[in-house]
Design a protein around this motif. Structure first.
Motif, PDB file in Angstrom:
ATOM      1  N   UNK A  30       2.467  -2.759  -9.155  1.00 58.88           N
ATOM      2  CA  UNK A  30       2.918  -3.806 -10.329  1.00 58.88           C
ATOM      3  C   UNK A  30       3.816  -4.539  -9.568  1.00 58.88           C
ATOM      4  N   UNK A  31       5.101  -4.385  -9.059  1.00 64.98           N
ATOM      5  CA  UNK A  31       5.760  -5.851  -7.893  1.00 64.98           C
ATOM      6  C   UNK A  31       4.107  -6.176  -7.290  1.00 64.98           C
ATOM      7  N   UNK A  32       3.147  -6.073  -6.687  1.00 65.56           N
ATOM      8  CA  UNK A  32       2.334  -6.795  -5.705  1.00 65.56           C
ATOM      9  C   UNK A  32       1.846  -7.453  -6.263  1.00 65.56           C
ATOM     10  N   UNK A  33       1.396  -6.452  -7.655  1.00 62.48           N
ATOM     11  CA  UNK A  33       0.102  -8.215  -8.527  1.00 62.48           C
ATOM     12  C   UNK A  33       1.351  -9.092  -8.946  1.00 62.48           C
ATOM     13  N   UNK A  34       2.278  -9.355  -9.559  1.00 60.73           N
ATOM     14  CA  UNK A  34       2.434 -10.487 -10.067  1.00 60.73           C
ATOM     15  C   UNK A  34       3.524 -11.334  -9.412  1.00 60.73           C
ATOM     16  N   UNK A  35       4.628 -10.107  -7.904  1.00 56.92           N
ATOM     17  CA  UNK A  35       5.740 -11.010  -7.599  1.00 56.92           C
ATOM     18  C   UNK A  35       4.843 -11.667  -5.910  1.00 56.92           C
TER      19      UNK A  35
END
Lengths: 281, 204
Positions: free
Chosen positions: B198-203
């Motif tokens: 999820x971090x890779x998608x949004x940050x």
């Protein structure tokens, strides 16, 4: 007196464990206990914030012992210490003792006014008392700890600690000749012998009454089970006394020294004649 | 600031969603080797986190600390203090995050916090087996920017998660099973991988 916080995944388990432990001590001498267990009364879980709050509510006590069950209870309790003011966190210890046995030992010991280090130590011994009763051969390590903590060797004619057994007192070598007497007096040293009449032996509750009944005296009391050779155990140690495994018909021997030796003997005699508060009918 | 509060909120909302959709899977994995509550515990905690509005907080650091405290008080199992510590440490480091290398430092602070809390190291069959290689992979790609480094981190977490399958657990409830814990994917490593994906998608 120190306070106690009980941390468990289950609110019901914690409350029941507290009830079980408080049964061992009189209302007037109960330590303050806070429960931080379960996310609510139904949901299993632990909460570091709730634990920190429970400890804070005991901040005016002389110290706080935190009893925990397993897993997240340990992690959450450790985290809770980080949330506290350092001054308060400095007088909190998380006990490595098993929850139920440790809590019983801690409540009884705390109720006698013992300090945090002493209550912590007594709670730790709760596990070895159980091991000794159930698996004497395999419990060697923890029993060694207990034996060194109480210092006197049980079957040797040499006294291991002179301070506890002054020259005028009976030494274990005199035991055979002393055996027919109930009490052997010496300057500030007394010996007490009693054949246990309680049908179930000196189990947890009478042993707790024995420990609390002898609290606050300037006397060193060392108990042995003369029938099995078990001991010695410190008179202040519930777990040590339970580990003597005193059954119905076993002979309890107490060596008492110190300025209050006679008072201790009188109290011990009264406790014994009352079967340590058990009804033997 | 490289990452604003809205992006943090989107990251954690997506993680909450992944956890919710995967709750049954996480619980099934945990039932094999643990006490079967990881999915429901994390779902309860992340629902509470998703209910926070990132814009209510003065800074990203404050928001992340609140996320940590929320998990501490709502998850219930060991994941509460463990994920809670991760976000508290991330929050404590957040004010110095302004590019990819400084985000790497914050992620490492979170990993260090988890290891101090749970006393686990790599190979113990825990979420450390996903997070530790992820932080290492991130650091190797940090000069390529946040997006590239986080993508590498997520890939390393997935590989680390899969590598937990043959491991014998040494920490947590699964360690009670000893050898019998081998052959099952660790639920904590599974949820940690979701967090990094999820971090890779949004940050960025």
């Amino acid at each position: 007196m120190i306070g106690i916080v009980v941390v468990s995944h289950s609110h019901a388990l914690a409350v029941a464990a507290v009830d079980l432990a408080l049964e061992m001590v009189k209302d007037s001498s109960q330590p303050m206990i806070q429960v931080a267990a379960g996310l609510d009364e139904q949901t299993f879980g632990t909460d570091a914030s709730a634990i920190a709050q429970a400890i804070s509510q005991l901040s005016d006590q002389d110290g706080v012992l935190v009893m925990v069950d397993l897993g997240s209870a340990i992690l959450s309790a450790e985290m809770a210490l980080e949330f506290l003011e350092p001054a308060l966190a400095g007088k909190v210890v998380i006990s490595p003792a098993p929850l139920v046995e440790g809590l019983v030992a801690a409540v009884v010991t705390a109720s006698g006014g013992a300090d945090l280090a002493e209550v912590d130590q007594e709670a730790r011994l709760a596990l070895s008392a159980k091991q000794q009763q159930l698996a004497p051969a395999s419990a060697g390590n923890s029993l060694k700890v207990q034996a060194t903590a109480t210092t006197v060797s049980s079957d040797s004619s040499t006294t291991a600690k002179a301070a506890e057994v002054p020259p005028a007192a009976t030494t274990p070598a005199d035991e055979a000749s002393a055996a027919d007497n109930d009490q052997v007096s010496a300057e500030q040293a007394r010996q007490f012998r009693w054949t246990i009449r309680n049908p179930h032996g000196l189990h947890a509750r009478p042993a707790a009454r024995l420990v609390t009944g002898l609290r606050g005296l300037q006397a060193t009391i060392s108990f042995r089970n003369a029938s099995s050779g078990a001991g010695p155990a410190s008179g202040g140690s519930l777990m040590g006394i339970e580990a003597l495994g005193l059954r119905h018909g076993d002979q309890l021997v107490a060596d008492i020294t110190g300025p209050d030796a006679q008072v201790a003997l009188d109290r011990l005699t009264a406790l014994a004649q009352n079967d340590f508060g058990d009804t033997t009918a | 600031m490289a990452i604003d509060q809205a992006a943090l909120g989107a990251w954690l909302a997506d993680f909450a969603d992944q956890i919710h959709q995967g709750a049954d899977q996480l619980t099934d994995l945990d039932r094999e080797i643990g006490d079967g509550d990881h999915g429901s515990n994390m779902d309860r905690g992340m629902k509470a986190v998703a209910a926070l509005d990132p814009n209510d907080f003065a800074s990203g650091a404050d928001y992340l600390k609140k996320v940590g405290m929320t998990l501490v008080s709502t998850v219930g199992g060991a994941s509460g203090p463990i994920y809670g510590t991760f976000f508290l440490r991330l929050g404590a480091a957040w004010s110095s995050v302004n590019d990819a290398p400084t985000l790497g430092l914050a992620l490492r602070a979170g990993l260090d916090g988890i290891q101090q809390r749970g006393k686990a190291t790599t190979g113990d069959k825990t979420l450390v087996d996903a997070l530790s290689p992820a932080v290492e992979a991130y650091d190797k790609q940090a000069d390529q920017g946040i997006s590239t480094a986080l993508a590498a981190a997520a890939g390393a977490a997935e590989a680390g998660r899969d590598a937990t399958i043959p491991m014998v657990a040494h920490k947590g409830r699964a360690s009670y099973l000893g050898e019998r814990s081998a052959g099952h994917q660790d639920p904590g490593a599974t949820s940690m991988t979701m967090l990094l994906e999820a971090a890779a998608k949004h940050l960025s």
